[in-house]
Design a protein around this motif. Structure first.
Motif, PDB file in Angstrom:
ATOM      1  N   ASP A   1       0.842  -1.204   0.000  1.00  0.00           N
ATOM      2  CA  ASP A   1       0.000   0.000   0.000  1.00  0.00           C
ATOM      3  C   ASP A   1       0.871   1.245   0.000  1.00  0.00           C
ATOM      4  O   ASP A   1       1.877   1.305   0.705  1.00  0.00           O
ATOM      5  CB  ASP A   1      -0.896   0.008   1.244  1.00  0.00           C
ATOM      6  CG  ASP A   1      -1.532   1.366   1.444  1.00  0.00           C
ATOM      7  OD1 ASP A   1      -2.378   1.742   0.619  1.00  0.00           O
ATOM      8  OD2 ASP A   1      -1.147   2.072   2.400  1.00  0.00           O
TER       9      ASP A   1
ATOM     10  N   LEU B   1      -2.184   4.939   2.309  1.00  0.00           N
ATOM     11  CA  LEU B   1      -2.517   5.300   3.686  1.00  0.00           C
ATOM     12  C   LEU B   1      -1.300   5.776   4.469  1.00  0.00           C
ATOM     13  O   LEU B   1      -0.197   5.260   4.325  1.00  0.00           O
ATOM     14  CB  LEU B   1      -3.165   4.106   4.388  1.00  0.00           C
ATOM     15  CG  LEU B   1      -4.457   3.595   3.739  1.00  0.00           C
ATOM     16  CD1 LEU B   1      -5.051   2.466   4.557  1.00  0.00           C
ATOM     17  CD2 LEU B   1      -5.463   4.709   3.535  1.00  0.00           C
ATOM     18  N   THR B   2      -1.552   6.734   5.310  1.00  0.00           N
ATOM     19  CA  THR B   2      -0.521   7.360   6.137  1.00  0.00           C
ATOM     20  C   THR B   2      -0.080   6.427   7.266  1.00  0.00           C
ATOM     21  O   THR B   2      -0.825   5.521   7.642  1.00  0.00           O
ATOM     22  CB  THR B   2      -1.086   8.685   6.703  1.00  0.00           C
ATOM     23  OG1 THR B   2      -0.059   9.406   7.353  1.00  0.00           O
ATOM     24  CG2 THR B   2      -2.211   8.427   7.680  1.00  0.00           C
TER      25      THR B   2
ATOM     26  N   CYS C   1       0.232   4.798  10.781  1.00  0.00           N
ATOM     27  CA  CYS C   1      -0.661   4.845  11.941  1.00  0.00           C
ATOM     28  C   CYS C   1      -0.035   5.727  13.029  1.00  0.00           C
ATOM     29  O   CYS C   1       1.181   5.885  13.105  1.00  0.00           O
ATOM     30  CB  CYS C   1      -0.948   3.437  12.462  1.00  0.00           C
ATOM     31  SG  CYS C   1       0.482   2.496  13.026  1.00  0.00           S
TER      32      CYS C   1
ATOM     33  N   THR D   1      -4.803   7.632  14.908  1.00  0.00           N
ATOM     34  CA  THR D   1      -5.356   6.411  14.311  1.00  0.00           C
ATOM     35  C   THR D   1      -5.979   5.541  15.392  1.00  0.00           C
ATOM     36  O   THR D   1      -7.090   5.028  15.232  1.00  0.00           O
ATOM     37  CB  THR D   1      -4.248   5.611  13.586  1.00  0.00           C
ATOM     38  OG1 THR D   1      -3.604   6.443  12.625  1.00  0.00           O
ATOM     39  CG2 THR D   1      -4.811   4.368  12.911  1.00  0.00           C
TER      40      THR D   1
ATOM     41  N   THR E   1       3.589  10.127   3.549  1.00  0.00           N
ATOM     42  CA  THR E   1       2.888   8.863   3.429  1.00  0.00           C
ATOM     43  C   THR E   1       3.939   7.783   3.192  1.00  0.00           C
ATOM     44  O   THR E   1       4.812   7.929   2.340  1.00  0.00           O
ATOM     45  CB  THR E   1       1.882   8.894   2.257  1.00  0.00           C
ATOM     46  OG1 THR E   1       0.911   9.901   2.537  1.00  0.00           O
ATOM     47  CG2 THR E   1       1.198   7.557   2.075  1.00  0.00           C
TER      48      THR E   1
ATOM     49  N   ASN F   1       3.904   1.161   2.440  1.00  0.00           N
ATOM     50  CA  ASN F   1       3.546   0.170   3.450  1.00  0.00           C
ATOM     51  C   ASN F   1       3.722  -1.236   2.885  1.00  0.00           C
ATOM     52  O   ASN F   1       2.812  -1.786   2.244  1.00  0.00           O
ATOM     53  CB  ASN F   1       2.116   0.406   3.925  1.00  0.00           C
ATOM     54  CG  ASN F   1       1.938   1.790   4.494  1.00  0.00           C
ATOM     55  OD1 ASN F   1       2.646   2.187   5.403  1.00  0.00           O
ATOM     56  ND2 ASN F   1       0.997   2.538   3.942  1.00  0.00           N
TER      57      ASN F   1
ATOM     58  N   VAL G   1      -4.536  -3.260   1.082  1.00  0.00           N
ATOM     59  CA  VAL G   1      -5.580  -2.230   1.069  1.00  0.00           C
ATOM     60  C   VAL G   1      -6.314  -2.301  -0.273  1.00  0.00           C
ATOM     61  O   VAL G   1      -5.956  -1.626  -1.233  1.00  0.00           O
ATOM     62  CB  VAL G   1      -4.991  -0.822   1.290  1.00  0.00           C
ATOM     63  CG1 VAL G   1      -6.101   0.229   1.299  1.00  0.00           C
ATOM     64  CG2 VAL G   1      -4.213  -0.774   2.602  1.00  0.00           C
TER      65      VAL G   1
ATOM     66  N   VAL H   1      -8.943  -2.088   4.922  1.00  0.00           N
ATOM     67  CA  VAL H   1      -7.649  -2.617   5.368  1.00  0.00           C
ATOM     68  C   VAL H   1      -7.889  -4.067   5.745  1.00  0.00           C
ATOM     69  O   VAL H   1      -8.517  -4.361   6.758  1.00  0.00           O
ATOM     70  CB  VAL H   1      -7.080  -1.808   6.552  1.00  0.00           C
ATOM     71  CG1 VAL H   1      -5.780  -2.423   7.024  1.00  0.00           C
ATOM     72  CG2 VAL H   1      -6.873  -0.350   6.152  1.00  0.00           C
TER      73      VAL H   1
ATOM     74  N   SER I   1      -4.134  -3.641  10.149  1.00  0.00           N
ATOM     75  CA  SER I   1      -3.075  -3.773   9.141  1.00  0.00           C
ATOM     76  C   SER I   1      -2.371  -5.111   9.218  1.00  0.00           C
ATOM     77  O   SER I   1      -1.864  -5.616   8.217  1.00  0.00           O
ATOM     78  CB  SER I   1      -2.035  -2.659   9.312  1.00  0.00           C
ATOM     79  OG  SER I   1      -2.632  -1.395   9.162  1.00  0.00           O
TER      80      SER I   1
END
Length: 191
Positions: A85, A88-89, A91, A95, A129, A132, A137, A147, A178
């Motif tokens: 991914d 997504l930023t 965590c 979060t 970002t 990941n 995702v 997720v 995650s």
């Protein structure tokens, strides 16, 4: 071989031409990765530039990870999973407050990256970002994201070659969804 303990992070230099192998030793564990130009830390990995120039959000072997200055930072030279991914930023404490109100608040990958990158002069506001690794995702047809548990199995890996001298931040992710609800270590080596 180096080990990143569950729910923690590290930072280290990676010279141009060196390879970074990130291994999921037990399976179903995400690793957040960020990269900075070692000579000018204002140049940083960019998901938007990467999606634009690689023309995909499904990054795997043969794709390159680009900087905010439109230069190649890293190239994926091997990938045994093919599912990562870059939407997504990392965590964070927020979060945990928003998505896991019934769980203890944790500083997450963002806090772990901030601590690990501080000795390199990189502050929290400079954390982008993350790419990941092993994170699953799916993007639905209507644009909705979910997720889902990672599909990585024990021993799966991603190998990245540095195209410039970099500072790398790398975590063993701390978010429940995650990682399929459990937290495990991440291994890495530099060659």
């Amino acid at each position: 071989m180096h080990e990143i303990a569950p729910r923690s992070g590290v930072a280290f230099p990676l010279a141009a031409g060196e390879t970074l192998t990130v291994i999921d030793p037990m399976g179903m564990q995400v690793a957040d990765l960020v990269a900075y130009n070692a000579d000018d830390r204002r140049e940083v990995i960019s998901n938007g530039r990467t999606f634009d120039y690689e023309e995909t959000i499904r990054l795997s072997k043969g794709h390159r990870l680009w900087s905010n200055r439109s230069r190649i930072m890293l190239e994926i030279i091997d990938d045994t999973v093919g599912r990562h991914d870059f939407l997504l930023t990392p965590c964070s404490t927020d979060t945990f407050r928003i998505f896991y109100p019934d769980k203890p608040v944790h500083r997450g990958c963002f806090g772990n990256l901030a601590e690990a990158l501080e000795p390199f002069g990189i502050g929290p506001d400079a954390i982008p970002t993350a790419f990941n690794l092993f994170m699953n995702v799916p993007v639905r047809e209507d644009g909705a994201l979910s997720v889902d548990p990672p599909i990585s199995r024990a021993g799966d890996m991603v190998v990245l070659e540095a195209r410039m001298d970099c500072i790398i931040g790398l975590t063993a992710c701390s978010a429940y969804a995650s990682n399929g609800g459990s937290f495990k270590p991440i291994h890495y080596r530099i060659d």
